[in-house]
Design an enzyme around this catalytic site. Structure first.
Site, PDB file in Angstrom:
ATOM      1  N   GLU A   1      56.847 -35.830  12.497  1.00 38.76           N
ATOM      2  CA  GLU A   1      57.495 -34.921  11.535  1.00 38.76           C
ATOM      3  C   GLU A   1      58.970 -34.761  11.938  1.00 38.76           C
ATOM      4  O   GLU A   1      59.289 -34.680  13.119  1.00 38.76           O
ATOM      5  CB  GLU A   1      56.768 -33.563  11.640  1.00 38.76           C
TER       6      GLU A   1
ATOM      7  N   LYS B   1      55.597 -31.298   2.506  1.00 41.74           N
ATOM      8  CA  LYS B   1      54.610 -30.492   3.253  1.00 41.74           C
ATOM      9  C   LYS B   1      54.157 -29.293   2.438  1.00 41.74           C
ATOM     10  O   LYS B   1      54.978 -28.466   2.024  1.00 41.74           O
ATOM     11  CB  LYS B   1      55.236 -30.044   4.576  1.00 41.74           C
TER      12      LYS B   1
ATOM     13  N   CYS C   1      51.711 -32.153   9.891  1.00 39.75           N
ATOM     14  CA  CYS C   1      51.451 -31.182  10.948  1.00 39.75           C
ATOM     15  C   CYS C   1      50.505 -30.065  10.525  1.00 39.75           C
ATOM     16  O   CYS C   1      49.327 -30.289  10.338  1.00 39.75           O
ATOM     17  CB  CYS C   1      52.773 -30.656  11.491  1.00 39.75           C
TER      18      CYS C   1
ATOM     19  N   VAL D   1      52.871 -27.615  18.294  1.00 38.68           N
ATOM     20  CA  VAL D   1      53.160 -26.702  19.397  1.00 38.68           C
ATOM     21  C   VAL D   1      51.897 -25.984  19.868  1.00 38.68           C
ATOM     22  O   VAL D   1      51.878 -25.404  20.946  1.00 38.68           O
ATOM     23  CB  VAL D   1      54.237 -25.662  19.011  1.00 38.68           C
TER      24      VAL D   1
HETATM   25  C1  ACM Z   1      54.026 -27.588  12.571  1.00 38.79           C
HETATM   26  O1  ACM Z   1      53.535 -27.556  11.449  1.00 38.79           O
HETATM   27  N1  ACM Z   1      55.120 -28.269  12.845  1.00 38.79           N
HETATM   28  C2  ACM Z   1      53.392 -26.857  13.681  1.00 38.79           C
END
Ligand code: ACM
Length: 274
Positions: free
Chosen positions: A38, A109, A142, A169
């Site tokens: 990402e 996203k 992510c 994370v």
């Molecule tokens: C994320 O969605 N970068 C934790």
């Protein structure tokens, strides 16, 4: 089919250095489909919308997508890569799909994480599946993993492989993706970054362990938590096309959708019987 990911630690704000790093890793990789992390070209931890506007690019005219198209043509591969997108008056945390013939598609996203909500608009194109010849791929980014609906919708739309650029994370995703693969009988390629970003008094440590996972819930390749790595695994698309769990159960045909309506109606608390 040979598939893989790039894992490395992008430098915040240094698009040229990050692009050069990724291009040289791609150049040395032996795969037909590669997934990059990402926001691989910008870094993740923005602290103002101005920063995002400065680093985001239009798709497909921006320099990052152009460079990805050039290397995809040279290497005869498909690439999925996360970048910050500017489109009209909006910013999106996006991923592009490029092929040897050029730019193919953008995913924006859907489920934004944490402070991303301050800069980015939530994706407005939903989940899509792309037929790239040898297989059908879907993209999620992510934190989308935290919503099992993301992988489910992609699998129901016919994805064989879920391409999953990430900047993780939290420690839960990698193991959770085994279940996403098992319950949908798909492959997943989670391309995570490494390193840390220390900005505005906040420190984000990225967890690495990028991986390629299989429809039977096994790990075909998992990278180390910290190293630069190109992970490659040979996958058999037929295994993602067969949704049978045994002779009596087909994981898609056996769904009882008449009992799932509340999932899409958002009526989750309205049916308490006692
Ligand atoms: C994320 O969605 N970068 C934790």
């Amino acid at each position: 089919m040979k598939t893989g990911f790039l894992q490395f630690a992008p430098q915040f704000g240094n698009v040229d250095a990050n692009n050069n790093k990724a291009l040289s890793m791609i150049d040395n990789a032996d795969a037909e489909l590669l997934v990059l992390p990402e926001l691989f070209n910008t870094g993740y931890h923005f602290i103002s919308a101005e920063e995002v506007w400065d680093l985001a690019e239009e798709i497909p005219s921006g320099k990052t997508v152009k460079a990805l198209c050039t290397i995809a043509q040279k290497k005869n591969i498909h690439i999925v890569a996360g970048i910050a997108e500017m489109a009209d008056d909006n910013l999106y945390n996006s991923a592009v799909l490029v092929s040897p013939a050029g730019y193919l598609a953008t995913y924006r996203k859907v489920h934004l994480f944490n402070e991303e909500k301050l800069w980015f608009q939530p994706g407005n194109k939903g989940f899509e599946v792309y037929d790239i010849g040898q297989c059908r791929i879907g993209i999620m980014i992510c934190f989308d993993w935290f919503f099992p609906e993301s992988a489910r919708v992609l699998a129901l739309q016919g994805a064989d492989i879920i391409c999953h650029p990430a900047n993780l994370v939290l420690p839960y995703c990698q193991d959770s993706m085994l279940t996403r693969c098992l319950e949908n009988k798909v492959y997943a390629i989670t391309a995570n970054r490494t390193g840390c970003e220390d900005r505005d008094g906040k420190r984000f440590n990225y967890t690495g362990k990028s991986q390629i996972t299989a429809p039977d819930g096994s790990i075909l390749y998992r990278a180390a938590p910290e190293s630069d790595e190109v992970g490659i695994a040979e996958i058999d698309i037929a295994k993602a096309r067969n949704k049978r769990a045994n002779i009596y159960n087909d994981l898609f045909a056996d769904r009882r959708v008449e009992y799932y309506h509340d999932l899409v109606n958002n009526k989750l608390l309205s049916n308490i019987k006692i």
